[in-house]
Design an enzyme around this catalytic site. Structure first.
Site, PDB file in Angstrom:
ATOM      1  N   ASN A 123      -2.750  12.974  -2.509  1.00  0.00           N
ATOM      2  CA  ASN A 123      -3.773  13.511  -3.403  1.00  0.00           C
ATOM      3  C   ASN A 123      -4.264  14.877  -2.926  1.00  0.00           C
ATOM      4  OD1 ASN A 123      -3.934  11.603  -5.461  1.00  0.00           O
ATOM      5  ND2 ASN A 123      -5.353  10.296  -4.325  1.00  0.00           N
ATOM      6  N   HIS A 134      -5.418  14.879  -7.890  1.00  0.00           N
ATOM      7  CA  HIS A 134      -5.601  13.506  -8.353  1.00  0.00           C
ATOM      8  C   HIS A 134      -4.812  13.185  -9.617  1.00  0.00           C
ATOM      9  CE1 HIS A 134      -8.590  12.192  -5.422  1.00  0.00           C
ATOM     10  NE2 HIS A 134      -9.104  13.420  -5.488  1.00  0.00           N
ATOM     11  N   GLU A 156      -4.932   2.404  -3.967  1.00  0.00           N
ATOM     12  CA  GLU A 156      -3.471   2.524  -3.962  1.00  0.00           C
ATOM     13  C   GLU A 156      -2.788   1.244  -3.498  1.00  0.00           C
ATOM     14  OE1 GLU A 156      -4.843   4.311   0.031  1.00  0.00           O
ATOM     15  OE2 GLU A 156      -5.583   4.096  -2.006  1.00  0.00           O
ATOM     16  N   ASP A 169       0.848  -1.182   0.000  1.00  0.00           N
ATOM     17  CA  ASP A 169       0.000   0.000   0.000  1.00  0.00           C
ATOM     18  C   ASP A 169       0.890   1.241   0.000  1.00  0.00           C
ATOM     19  OD1 ASP A 169      -2.908   1.045   0.695  1.00  0.00           O
ATOM     20  OD2 ASP A 169      -1.513   2.138   1.981  1.00  0.00           O
ATOM     21  N   ILE A 170       0.524   2.230  -0.826  1.00  0.00           N
ATOM     22  CA  ILE A 170       1.272   3.488  -0.829  1.00  0.00           C
ATOM     23  C   ILE A 170       0.933   4.258   0.451  1.00  0.00           C
ATOM     24  CG2 ILE A 170       1.680   5.659  -2.032  1.00  0.00           C
ATOM     25  CD1 ILE A 170       0.960   4.289  -4.618  1.00  0.00           C
ATOM     26  N   ASP A 207      -2.527   9.983  -9.855  1.00  0.00           N
ATOM     27  CA  ASP A 207      -2.563   8.958 -10.902  1.00  0.00           C
ATOM     28  C   ASP A 207      -1.169   8.711 -11.474  1.00  0.00           C
ATOM     29  OD1 ASP A 207      -5.260   8.758 -10.562  1.00  0.00           O
ATOM     30  OD2 ASP A 207      -5.804   9.873 -12.372  1.00  0.00           O
TER      31      ASP A 207
END
Length: 317
Positions: free
Chosen positions: A192, A197, A228, A184-185, A201
């Site tokens: 964000n 966003h 994510e 997971d980030i 992305d």
């Protein structure tokens, strides 16, 4: 992305695997001498053996004799087409039979083509190339349904199918351990909120590319698990091997050096949870649940780190 993926599919043709099935070894040797420079060639001398090779090795194409004792080529082809795991492998019959009813029987059995004996090397090579190209294009179109549109890695649908397939193959081949990593980030919502966003992305795309680059083996699978989160499936990999890969993933993302001032590290990082089971005891839901629990522990431990569950059945491998 599509053009690049199609080119990658087509450039693998020279490395395709072809299974030659004939009860006469001299015929196999003849075809092997024609194909060996351009393809990886597997061999089988009976229908039953051919079925086993298909299930174990998934060749890209099969060249098969019609007349064989016990289980002939027609019966073998029908059995291949009845097995959903190997049904898409194209079969070309190589036969000395020349009657119209024999030709019709080949088509009815599910063959894509047939070649008359004695084999003309030039004809054989061109027919193989044509049918491999068709298969690669079909595989490419099929794969589009399994690709995450944003990151270019596999999507959740493909991931779920792949884990089930890996477990089934591993049990059949009596392999040892299967490992999965969920990552997971860290603080991605804050990223964000800070950069927007579109930047989020782009960060997802860069992280996905780094993960794919860090997973060197062709059998390793990288997929977007959701939002994510990503998952990496590592066939035939024990805890030690999974830890090595996890460290490479942590380093690969850190080397991107994507600024993230809202974290204690000042850049985008990931946390990773891992789980390992023997193929004999592996269950998809158990693996993913254990890996997710370890991911939670990694986040509780300060993030930008790896935690893994120790397999209780490790002693059995």
């Amino acid at each position: 992305m599509s053009d690049v993926m199609l080119e990658r599919f087509l450039t693998t043709l020279g490395k395709a695997t072809i299974l030659v099935v004939d009860d006469q070894p001299i015929n196999i040797q003849l075809i092997f001498s024609i194909l060996a420079d351009d393809y990886h060639v597997l061999m089988a001398t009976s229908g039953q053996q051919a079925l086993q090779v298909c299930r174990d090795s998934m060749p890209d194409l099969i060249l098969m004799d019609v007349m064989m004792p016990e289980m002939d080529g027609l019966q073998t082809c029908q059995a291949i087409k009845a097995d959903k795991d190997i049904a898409t492998i194209p079969v070309i019959f190589v036969t000395g039979l020349q009657q119209q009813e024999n030709e019709d029987a080949c088509w009815q059995a599910g063959a894509v083509d047939f070649i008359q004996k004695p084999v003309n090397a030039n004809t054989l090579l061109h027919r193989i190339k044509a049918h491999l190209t068709l298969k690669q294009q079909a595989d490419f179109l099929h794969s589009l349904a399994y690709i995450d549109g944003l990151t270019g890695v596999f999507n959740r649908r493909y991931l779920d199918n792949s884990i089930d397939t890996q477990i089934a193959i591993g049990k059949r081949q009596q392999k040892a351990m299967l490992s999965v990593l969920i990552l997971d980030i860290d603080h991605f919502k804050l990223f964000n909120d800070k950069f927007g966003h579109l930047a989020g992305d782009e960060a997802l795309r860069k992280v996905a590319k780094a993960l794919k680059t860090a997973c060197c083996r062709p059998s390793d699978l990288v997929a977007r698990y959701g939002g994510e989160e990503f998952m990496v499936v590592l066939p035939n990999t024990d805890e030690e091997g999974a830890a090595v890969v996890a460290i490479k993933l942590l380093e690969a993302v850190a080397e991107l050096n994507i600024p993230h001032p809202k974290t204690e590290y000042g850049m985008v990082t990931i946390s990773i949870g891992g789980a390992t089971k023997t193929y004999a005891t592996a269950v998809k839901d158990t693996l993913t649940t254990q890996a997710d629990q370890q991911l939670y522990l990694a986040k509780q431990s300060g993030r930008n780190c790896f935690r893994q569950s120790i397999s209780a059945d490790k002693s059995t491998h």
